[in-house]
Write an enzyme that holds these catalytic residues in place. Structure first.
Site, PDB file in Angstrom:
ATOM      1  CG  ASP A   1      -1.656   1.302   1.406  1.00 37.77           C
ATOM      2  OD1 ASP A   1      -2.065   1.883   0.386  1.00 37.77           O
ATOM      3  OD2 ASP A   1      -1.820   1.747   2.566  1.00 37.77           O
TER       4      ASP A   1
ATOM      5  CG  ASP B   1      -6.206   6.030  -0.484  1.00 33.38           C
ATOM      6  OD1 ASP B   1      -6.832   6.321  -1.525  1.00 33.38           O
ATOM      7  OD2 ASP B   1      -5.818   6.891   0.331  1.00 33.38           O
TER       8      ASP B   1
ATOM      9  CB  THR C   1      -0.627  12.376   3.384  1.00 27.00           C
ATOM     10  OG1 THR C   1       0.427  11.414   3.532  1.00 27.00           O
ATOM     11  CG2 THR C   1      -0.021  13.723   3.030  1.00 27.00           C
TER      12      THR C   1
END
Length: 253
Positions: free
Chosen positions: A6, A109, A132
């Site tokens: 990932d 994601d 983030t």
């Protein structure tokens, strides 16, 4: 065994599964300048330290929100594992019905998280992913994905404050003992921590007002810390994304 990768904007998380069991996982920095061989040597060292053999990997699945990193990682998989990775992208089997304006815009994601959540938990669901960016997704009981919210992540916000305010220091993200800070660091930690708790609870409340009740699942690096004070987060699942990658790989074999 399969290897799941990932790629986020800040970190790359890798995991090794033996069927449905997560045997090992690692977190390394996302570095757009690393070469195929640098990634290969790093991952081989992680396998060696965990007493795992690269020869035992039968399949690899890769999800990335950082396009420049995909090419060296794909090459790394071929060169060091002799396996071409399955890359998450448009057209894959997810089992989701995407009720959004442009399905191709939805980050890999977010799709991976939604797939895992609909398999592991009963809907309707709200997924909060602390990365983030902090993302919020709504999925109903029929696995219809209705989109969500994207806001600046906790670390992005604190770094922006440090970079733009000349007299404010860089701080560690921590839960302060009181809301009112008696020094600069304490005050910044309070604003960051309790501010994000309030953001989560406020945005989740608004999502529920629009869509109805839902179970709230949190994942990502700060999920457990934020959940300690959140009134809305009911489940913390640190491996939601890795599980989603495994599930998607199995559906697309």
């Amino acid at each position: 065994m399969i290897l799941v990768i990932d790629v986020g904007n800040t970190n790359i998380v890798l995991g090794v599964y033996d069927e449905q069991t997560l045997l090992q996982h690692w977190r390394i920095a996302t570095d757009r300048t690393r070469t195929t061989d640098e990634y290969g040597m790093l991952v081989k060292a992680l396998f060696r330290d965990a007493e795992l053999n690269v020869e035992d990997i039968e399949g690899i699945v890769l999800s990335s929100v950082v396009p420049p990193v995909v090419f060296p990682l794909e090459n790394m998989c071929v060169r060091y594992f002799n396996r071409r990775p399955f890359v998450i992208g448009p057209g894959i089997k997810t089992g989701l019905d995407l009720k959004v304006d442009n399905p191709r815009e939805v980050g890999a994601d977010r799709i991976v998280n939604a797939v895992a959540a609909t398999v592991k938990y009963d809907g309707p669901l709200i997924i909060v992913d602390f990365g983030t960016a902090t993302t919020y997704c709504y999925i109903d009981a029929q696995k219809r994905y209705y989109g969500g919210i994207i806001s600046p992540g906790v670390m992005v916000s604190t770094e922006a404050l440090y970079n733009k305010a000349a007299k404010l220091p860089r701080i560690e993200i921590a839960k302060p003992q009181s809301t009112i800070g008696r020094n600069t660091v304490h005050a910044m930690q309070s604003g960051t921590y309790f501010g994000y708790v309030a953001q989560v609870d406020g945005l989740v409340h608004r999502m529920k007002e629009e869509m109805g009740e839902a179970t709230v699942i949190a994942t990502g690096g700060l999920a457990r810390l934020i959940s300690e004070e959140s009134a809305t987060i009911k489940i913390v699942d640190p491996f939601l994304t890795l599980d989603g990658l495994r599930i998607i790989y199995e559906r697309n074999k």
